[in-house]
Enzyme design. Structure first.
Site, short mmCIF file in Angstrom:
data_model
loop_
_atom_site.label_atom_id
_atom_site.label_comp_id
_atom_site.label_asym_id
_atom_site.label_seq_id
_atom_site.Cartn_x
_atom_site.Cartn_y
_atom_site.Cartn_z
N VAL A 1 0.85 -1.19 0.00
CA VAL A 1 0.00 0.00 0.00
C VAL A 1 0.88 1.25 0.00
O VAL A 1 1.87 1.31 0.75
CB VAL A 1 -0.91 -0.01 1.27
CG1 VAL A 1 -1.64 1.31 1.41
CG2 VAL A 1 -1.90 -1.17 1.23
N GLY B 1 4.33 3.99 3.17
CA GLY B 1 3.90 2.75 2.53
C GLY B 1 3.92 1.62 3.54
O GLY B 1 4.45 1.78 4.65
N LYS B 2 3.36 0.52 3.20
CA LYS B 2 3.44 -0.68 4.06
C LYS B 2 3.07 -1.88 3.23
O LYS B 2 2.29 -1.77 2.27
CB LYS B 2 2.46 -0.57 5.23
CG LYS B 2 2.81 -1.47 6.39
CD LYS B 2 3.93 -0.87 7.23
CE LYS B 2 4.40 -1.78 8.33
NZ LYS B 2 5.42 -1.11 9.16
N GLY B 3 3.63 -3.03 3.58
CA GLY B 3 3.29 -4.24 2.85
C GLY B 3 3.34 -5.44 3.78
O GLY B 3 3.83 -5.34 4.90
N ASP C 1 9.95 -5.43 9.08
CA ASP C 1 8.95 -5.17 10.11
C ASP C 1 8.76 -6.50 10.85
O ASP C 1 9.57 -7.41 10.68
CB ASP C 1 7.65 -4.66 9.47
CG ASP C 1 6.65 -4.14 10.49
OD1 ASP C 1 6.94 -3.11 11.12
OD2 ASP C 1 5.59 -4.76 10.70
#
Ligand code: NAD
Length: 413
Positions: A57, A102-104, A143
């Site tokens: 995202v 962002g992040k995934g 993460d």
């Protein structure tokens, strides 16, 4: 029950009210720019094929390329990715580093995968989200559930597809592959700098201060070591299996060695057992949640009374709990301020990769200290100006920077 993204929106709206944010920006700024959901097969060690679901995202890229971790965990969802991407935008803006959010993640339990399955999953996931990635476009980092090795596989897969080595496409890599000095310790070092400055602000002595830490992974255990070195007394720590307490103080390195040996902090000699929920309510001066989201809620907040709450974890406090903590005069260092050391040194890594010129520990520490101290000072100024708490102040500072970038860039066409 509100989702993580609902909570992020509630916090955003509270800040937007106080800063009287323009109506158009109120709609634009909390909205994610792009959301990619991918479903892909992985060949397992026993020759069977399993399907996995992953996400990447981009929340807002007005101030620079998207930056944010990749999470491997069974609870990963699009809602969680949205909320964490939003948090990344605010973190980068609070630290004033030129990135967006962002992040995934992939829905999986990495502990149940063999190393080769983990590598296959990582390489396939990288290929699936590759259109989103690039050193000028989107730079992932580790993460929960992902490691420097996983970052190296992402970098290798991306580089093979480009036909040349692109170290700047991920951060949190091993040092010999373009990683930065102190990246592993960066989040904890940032938490320690923020706590030191908050203690100074509150005219409170760090030496002898009682510290309780939930979570004894990268952030929790390293923060314990730094604060212990600064003279604070680590009275209780925990991990997913439970906690330990000793009012006379624990030796963080010995606790870490015990965890390495046995897989948990529990059972450490010279300490009593405590549950994770009891741990949060122990009397202390500094409480550091460094595990998961939603740990401090309206249910337990009335009994949580540290002088400083420093959020090593992302979103450990619900908005309802926040109001209770404020009413009790707890000085909250919110996640977007307290744990910004991680993304800041990730930024340093990207800068070093881009220049192919690497810094020593002293340079990384000095630059990190400068950024953390500036961010805290600016948030304190906003807190005074708007007569509001530190979470709201840090958010206002961040939203204002993203709003300015968005407004000046204008709307195309
Ligand atoms: P990690 O996986 O290394 O450690 C997590 C720790 O939390 C482990 O000790 C685990 O046992 C413990 N834990 C899990 N469930 C728990 C529970 N229910 N109660 C108590 N403890 C529990 O992860 P990490 O990198 O240390 O990240 C911790 C938090 O900090 C996460 O919220 C992460 O998003 C946030 N964070 C990490 C970084 C970073 O650079 N690593 C940066 C910013 C924010």
């Amino acid at each position: 029950m509100p989702t993580l993204y609902d909570n992020s929106l509630q916090q955003f709206n509270r800040a937007a009210d106080v800063m009287k944010l323009d109506r158009g920006l109120r709609e634009l700024l909390p909205t994610t720019k792009r959301e990619l959901e991918v479903h892909f097969p992985v060949k397992m060690s026993n020759d069977s094929v399993e399907m996995f679901t992953g996400f990447r995202v981009h929340h807002n890229i007005a101030r620079g390329p998207a930056k944010g971790g990749i999470r491997y965990h069974p609870s990963v969802s699009l809602d969680e990715m949205r909320a964490l991407a939003l948090t990344m935008t605010w973190k980068c803006a609070v630290a004033n580093i030129p990135f967006g959010g962002g992040k995934g993640g992939v829905i999986c339990d990495p502990k149940k995968l063999t190393p080769i399955e983990l590598e296959h999953l990582t390489r396939r996931y990288t290929s699936e989200i590759e259109t989103m990635l690039g050193p000028d476009r989107d730079i992932p980092a580790p993460d929960v559930g992902t490691t420097p090795q996983i970052m190296a596989w992402i970098m290798d897969t991306y580089s093979l597809h480009k036909g040349h080595t692109v170290t700047g496409v991920v951060t949190g890599k091993p040092e010999f592959l373009g990683g930065s000095r102190l990246r592993r310790e960066a989040t904890a070092l940032g938490v320690k700098i923020a706590v030191e400055d908050a203690a100074k602000h509150l005219r409170m002595k760090l030496a002898g201060a009682r510290v309780v830490i939930q979570g004894y992974g990268n952030v929790g255990s390293t923060t314990a070591t730094f604060l212990h070195r600064a003279g604070a007394k680590i009275v209780a720590v925990s991990d997913s299996k439970g906690g330990i307490v000793n009012a006379r103080g624990l030796d963080p390195k010995a606790v870490f060695a015990h965890k390495e040996q046995t897989g948990s902090v529990t059972g450490y000699k010279g300490a009593s057992a405590v549950t994770n929920s009891e741990l949060l309510e122990l009397p202390c001066d500094i409480l550091i949640p460094a595990a998961l989201e939603n740990q401090i809620t309206a249910q337990n907040a009335p009994r949580i009374r540290p002088k400083i709450l420093a959020e090593g974890a992302n979103a450990p406090t619900t908005p309802d709990a926040d109001l209770i903590l404020q009413a009790h005069g707890v000085f909250v260092l919110p996640d977007i301020l307290a744990n910004v050391g991680g993304v800041t040194v990730s930024y340093f890594e990207w800068v070093q990769d881009t220049q192919s010129l690497f810094w020593d520990n002293a340079e990384v520490t000095t630059r990190l200290r400068g950024i953390m101290q500036n961010a805290l000072k600016q948030a304190l100024d906003v807190s005074k100006k708007f007569k509001t708490d530190m979470r709201n102040a840090a958010l206002i500072l961040a939203i204002d920077r993203v709003a300015q970038a968005t407004t000046v860039r204008g709307i195309y066409p």
